[in-house]
Design an enzyme around this catalytic site. Structure first.
Site, PDB file in Angstrom:
ATOM      1  CB  SER A 165      -0.923  -0.011   1.219  1.00 34.20           C
ATOM      2  OG  SER A 165      -0.168  -0.256   2.390  1.00 34.20           O
ATOM      3  NE  ARG A 166       1.208   7.464  -3.059  1.00 33.32           N
ATOM      4  CZ  ARG A 166       1.486   8.002  -4.230  1.00 33.32           C
ATOM      5  NH1 ARG A 166       1.626   7.225  -5.280  1.00 33.32           N
ATOM      6  NH2 ARG A 166       1.622   9.301  -4.364  1.00 33.32           N
TER       7      ARG A 166
END
Length: 211
Positions: free
Chosen positions: A173-174
């Protein structure tokens, strides 16, 4: 450890026990290894939270992939983007102490989190915290190619401490952090950071300039 790790780990260990009982130990090895991975993935280590006025800490572990200035509907901002691989701790933390002014969930795509377009087009949870000194910091939990669930626990209007746990994003993810234009960014692209422990920026100059 996040409780999800116990759920995944326990289920896989039960499956391994059934396979061992019904077949033989080699068949049970795969779920045992998967259980070990999930128990490790959902780790939640303690962190030493930096103290000091105006410090903005990282909301997650990972690699800084971008630091830019940009225009937003609220005016000029700075953005720091952090990529979380499957090998990073995925527990998210608040970048500053203050009050949660807004929590907004946005449906979207599941582009690779390294893709700059993921910042706007991917599924994400957008959280704005008003700091105790008046400025606001927004951070985004952004789903990636493998991520399929974003968890955020605090409620809008609640008080939060700097580095306090707020949730997690499952698997790659980020996280993006939107800072005031006058913030002094202390990290650059390619640096690895730790959630709650690494200082991304400081508002010290603004605080010192106040009458």
């Amino acid at each position: 450890m996040v409780r999800d790790g116990y759920f995944y780990g326990a289920g896989l260990l039960i499956a391994a026990g059934l396979l061992f009982w019904l077949t033989s130990w080699p068949w049970a090895l795969v779920p045992v290894l998967l259980a070990a991975f999930f128990l490790w993935f959902f780790r939640d280590p303690e962190r030493a939270i930096p103290t000091g006025a105006g410090l903005i800490v990282s909301p997650g572990d990972g690699l800084v992939t971008e630091t830019i200035r940009l225009e937003t509907p609220e005016g000029p901002r700075q953005r720091i983007s952090i990529f979380l691989s499957v090998f990073d701790v995925h527990v998210n933390r608040s970048p500053i102490a203050g009050t949660i002014r807004q929590v907004r969930y946005q449906k979207g795509l599941y582009l690779n989190a390294m893709n700059p377009a993921s910042a706007e087009r991917n599924e994400q949870n957008i959280v704005t915290v008003q700091g105790e000194d008046g400025y606001e910091v927004t951070f985004k939990q952004i789903a990636g190619l493998l991520a399929r669930r974003i968890v955020f626990v605090p409620q809008q209007g609640s008080a939060i401490g700097r580095g306090a746990r707020v949730g997690l994003i499952k698997f790659g993810s980020r996280v993006d952090v939107l800072l005031p234009a006058e913030a002094e960014v202390l990290v650059k692209k390619g640096v690895r950071v730790k959630g709650g422990a690494s200082v991304l920026a400081t508002m010290a100059a603004r605080l010192e300039a106040r009458p």
